[in-house]
Design an enzyme around this catalytic site. Structure first.
Site, short mmCIF file in Angstrom:
data_model
loop_
_atom_site.label_atom_id
_atom_site.label_comp_id
_atom_site.label_asym_id
_atom_site.label_seq_id
_atom_site.Cartn_x
_atom_site.Cartn_y
_atom_site.Cartn_z
N LYS A 1 31.07 38.78 43.35
CA LYS A 1 31.29 40.12 42.79
C LYS A 1 30.54 41.18 43.59
CE LYS A 1 31.11 42.52 38.30
NZ LYS A 1 30.86 42.32 36.87
N SER B 1 34.42 43.74 33.74
CA SER B 1 34.33 44.37 35.02
C SER B 1 34.51 43.42 36.21
CB SER B 1 33.00 45.11 35.16
OG SER B 1 31.95 44.22 35.04
N SER C 1 31.95 41.06 30.65
CA SER C 1 32.59 41.27 31.95
C SER C 1 33.03 40.04 32.72
CB SER C 1 31.69 42.11 32.84
OG SER C 1 31.70 43.45 32.36
#
Lengths: 468, 103
Positions: free
Chosen positions: A78, A153, A177
């Site tokens: 990420k 996210s 997320s």
């Protein structure tokens, strides 16, 4: 041709050990998928420049007989988790060209085991959002239905796994997320007990909520990555002591509480899949009981008071001076304001201002202090529930993945997607999202198990017992 | 249930918050955020109505953990990499605009 769709870490390891294919061939297979799909799905914002070097190191480990299960395994990382020498920009304009000067502890641990990080996975800017529409570099599409969001996210991390552009991935989970996009795309996401995994190197969003988290297609793959990451770290004082994981106990059958009134606020198509999943659990011999946990109604409000407060503090560091983008102004204050005004997207700005408001004199008592007290109430109510039940079970999200652009101008719509997931971060308990099934329109629905503090292994166990 | 006035964030409030948080906003943004922040605060306002007992204690596992004040790392380690990320630096020094006026 390597069957990426059904590949697991263990299978890949065995194949690499037997010499069925090389690390290079495995990585190239994933690179070919990235080449084919990335332009359309927007999963990776950049690929790392040291892949070839890492491939050589991993292959050498097999030659020397020092390979671990994770050696040569390609993962997505990420964009808010730092990898030294690589652009790690949190999917934000304010860090657009920032090259990390250090690696996160989890990155160092996994690279030492021989993991090959392929690239920086797209995310909502600074992990703020539930759709990845808040990325400064475009949304990530849902591989199951590209007219819909991947969720957020950690949208890029999840989509990478679903679309066979990585074998597993690291994301983060502050309010859902990793779990919510996992639910939207039909893969698995685990958020460990707060403190299980070091947060050092993950750009902080809500420091008392954040965890770095694995996503994969099978629970065994989740377990392998999670265990390789977790453990004490001198750089993160909130880490739990290693002894916590030594006394893991599993049960033959489990007791599960479903907060029915809350669950029934979900869309019909989600409920259908969820309750069919509940049946499946009961058929396996576990007990499911309907309960009501009234304090859960407050969890989202508590979250959206405490999180902006912590966010506003954590992103104060982005000032255009020591790193990142600088927009020069007529004086220092003007430079700060222009840099941040132009460098941050809308969601970040909203949370900064909300945080400023709930922390300000005259309001801090009514909002911030109140939310802190409610957080303690939540924990003590959950303790009571877990004294009787092993797990609390809910859908991961109240709806299927929204169509891209449908969340519109009302930020509350996006916040409400977190209604089931924020509880775990607010209380610090572990939670796991499993792909429970698909709707009639073939859209994935996730079911979320929450367990008591430090009972992460029981989450892994129930998932294994259910065939994941 | 305590009776609470719904929170309203006016444009002047947005400008005030933006100034406190060092955020340059356009007029259009100020208008948009005024509506959006009002909506969000009216949702979280529900916490005001909840009565909490006075002795809810915070459970702190650890407070202010420090390392030994000794040799943490080699002097100058990563210095070049760190300096390279500064938007403006000269001779190993970060350049900032002055904060004291000479008037």
């Amino acid at each position: 041709m390597i069957d990426l769709e059904h590949l697991t870490i263990t299978n890949a390891h065995n194949a690499l050990s037997r010499g069925e294919y090389t690390v290079r061939e495995l990585v190239d297979a994933y690179r070919a998928e990235i080449e084919k799909k990335n332009t359309d799905l927007n999963v990776y914002t950049s690929l790392f420049t040291d892949i070839d070097e890492r491939v050589a190191i991993a292959q050498e480990m097999f030659t020397q007989g020092t390979a671990t299960l994770l050696t040569g395994i390609p993962l997505a990382l990420k964009s808010i988790i730092a990898k030294k020498g690589q652009v790690t920009n949190a999917s934000s304009k304010i860090l657009e060209h920032y090259t990390a000067t250090y690696s996160a502890t989890v990155v160092e641990r996994l690279e030492q085991a021989g993991v090959i990080f392929l690239g920086s996975a797209n995310a909502d800017e600074f992990a703020m959002g539930a759709s990845t529409e808040n990325s400064a570099f475009g949304v990530t599409k849902n591989p199951v239905d590209p007219t819909r969001v991947a969720g957020g996210s950690s949208g890029g991390s999840i989509a990478a796994v679903k679309a066979n552009m990585a074998l597993a991935a690291l994301g983060t989970d502050t309010g859902g997320s990793i779990r919510e996009p996992a639910a939207f795309c039909g893969v698995i996401g685990l958020k460990s007990t707060y403190g299980a995994v070091s947060r050092y190197g993950s750009y902080p969003m809500g420091s008392s909520f954040d965890q770095i988290t694995p996503t994969a297609k099978t629970i065994e793959d989740i377990r392998i990555v999670e265990e390789a990451m977790r453990g004490e770290d001198g750089y993160d004082m909130t880490c739990l002591p290693n002894e916590v994981w030594e006394k893991e106990v599993t049960k033959k059958t489990y007791t599960i509480a479903v907060p029915k009134r809350l669950v029934d606020g979900s869309d019909e198509e989600v409920k259908k899949v969820f309750y069919a999943f509940v049946n499946r659990i009961q058929q396996e011999g576990h007990t499911v009981t309907e309960v009501d946990i009234p304090i859960l109604d407050m969890a989202l409000a508590v979250y959206y008071i405490l999180i902006p407060a912590e966010v506003s503090s954590n992103v104060a560091r982005y000032d255009g001076l020591r790193y990142g983008t600088k927009v020069p102004g007529k004086d220092l204050w003007d430079t700060y304001a222009k840099t941040r005004g132009q460098g941050f997207g809308d969601e970040v700005k909203r949370r900064i201002m909300l945080g400023t408001y709930v922390l300000s004199a005259g309001y801090a008592d009514k909002y911030y202090e109140k939310a802190l007290a409610l957080r303690e109430e939540l924990k003590s109510e959950l303790k009571k529930v877990f004294a009787t039940y092993d797990f609390i079970l809910t859908p991961t999200a109240p709806s299927v993945a929204p169509k891209i652009g449908s969340l519109g101008d009302d930020p509350l719509k996006e916040y409400l997607l977190d209604v089931f997931t924020v509880t775990a971060n607010t209380a610090g308990i572990p939670a796991l999202s499993l792909p429970a099934g698909n709707t009639e329109e073939h859209l994935p629905v996730g079911a979320q198990f929450m367990a008591a503090w430090e009972k992460d292994n029981q989450l892994i166990d129930i998932a294994k017992k259910l065939g994941f | 249930m305590i009776n609470v006035q719904p929170t309203v964030i006016r444009e002047a409030d947005v400008r005030h918050l933006a100034r406190l948080a060092q955020l340059d906003l356009s007029d259009a943004e100020v208008t948009k955020f005024s509506t959006q922040l009002t909506s969000i605060l009216q949702y979280v306002d529900r916490v005001k109505g909840v009565e909490i007992s006075d002795d809810v204690k915070r459970d702190f596992r650890k407070i202010n953990v420090f390392r030994e004040d000794d040799h943490a790392h080699e002097a100058g380690e990563d210095r070049e990499a760190i300096l390279a990320e500064m938007p403006q630096c000269e001779d190993n020094m970060l350049i900032v605009q002055k904060i004291l006026s000479t008037d």
